[in-house]
Design an enzyme around this catalytic site. Sequence first.
Site: not given
Length: 390
Positions: A132, A218, A271
């Site tokens: 920025y 996860e 998963d």
Amino acid sequence: MGSHVAELFTETDKLCAQLLVNAEVVTDCQRVDKEINNSEIFTRIENIILGIVTSLSEDKAPVLVLPNRSSWVNISFDSAIGLQMSSESSVTTIRSDCPSSVTKFAQILKMLSVIYRLVQSNSYATKRDIYYNNTQLFGSQKTVDNIVDDISCMLKVPRRSLHVLATSKGLISGDLCYMEEDGTRIDCHSSSAAVAVSSNIGGIRDIVSSAKFVMIVEKDATFQRLLDDDFCTKLSPCIIITGKGVPDVNSRLMVRKLWDTLHIPIFALVDADPHGIEIMCIYKYGSVAMSFEAHSLTVPSLMWLGLLPSDLQRLRVPEDALVPLTKRDESKLSSLLQRPYLTSQPEWQKEMELMKQSKVKAEIQSLAAIAPDFLTSIYLPNKLRYGGWV
């Protein structure tokens, strides 16, 4: 309750004892992540600037030489460290007289200037602050992120020693207290709210924990479910952490810090799909892009707790909770099976081959199709009790 907990952790305790023996052997040869003092950082930056000035004095276009962080050709595999950049890696040349690279040349020089001042004043800035303050030059936050990593790799200096911090996206909860560099005491015991992973892992000290294991989760949704079910209290003592998908560097540094300090088992709950497996591999073996810092980011002792492809058959997860593998999934799975670290993981290979044959995947949430509280009340306690990890 005490005898129940003792019984629950029988296999976990055995694993912990085994890891401690291994850690004593590995730790001594891994102490390569020494702090680089400020004068050495100044010298390395000044040498780069001197090279540029010398080129200009000789009427030559200055160039910067960066190790190539995106190619598997530059990567070697060490089972005790993970993926690491070869000492003789190929390089990318950033020329100041080439239209396609002159902007990157200017961005690197600007970043070197910022880093020099930060180290000199012993102050810190976030990558977001740097972006920025120079939006026109850098154009995007991602550019700043990549330039910082390029410089870290070029100077052979850990990113945290450059005094540039990244805002963390990870969360942590459980049996853990520690002191931040500024003296703030952090307590992660709350069962209702998690603590944001620190932006300055190197500054953490006085870690206190009675945890018997760390579990990497996860997804944020699964992590929040564990919090809601008061998992860390029920299976106390333990620590859970999530990088909310593909982990940021701070989440990986935190997991490594916990391993270095506590030497307790690190489990991964992901998963049962190629994407989840790849995320787990990043924690365990590292990534190509950050291979130059592998020794401080990887935990090769990490174990795959679940969700295993074999669990889907063993638990008879309802078919409507399973999802067919896409072409992209199959491609990712084939790519993973060719990674150098899979040769040392026959059990992982077996699970992935099973996924390949069955052509289905499943999210951790699919266990709710068996029973709403199956994950926290049955699946995880039994996995930890009987050693159901690979």
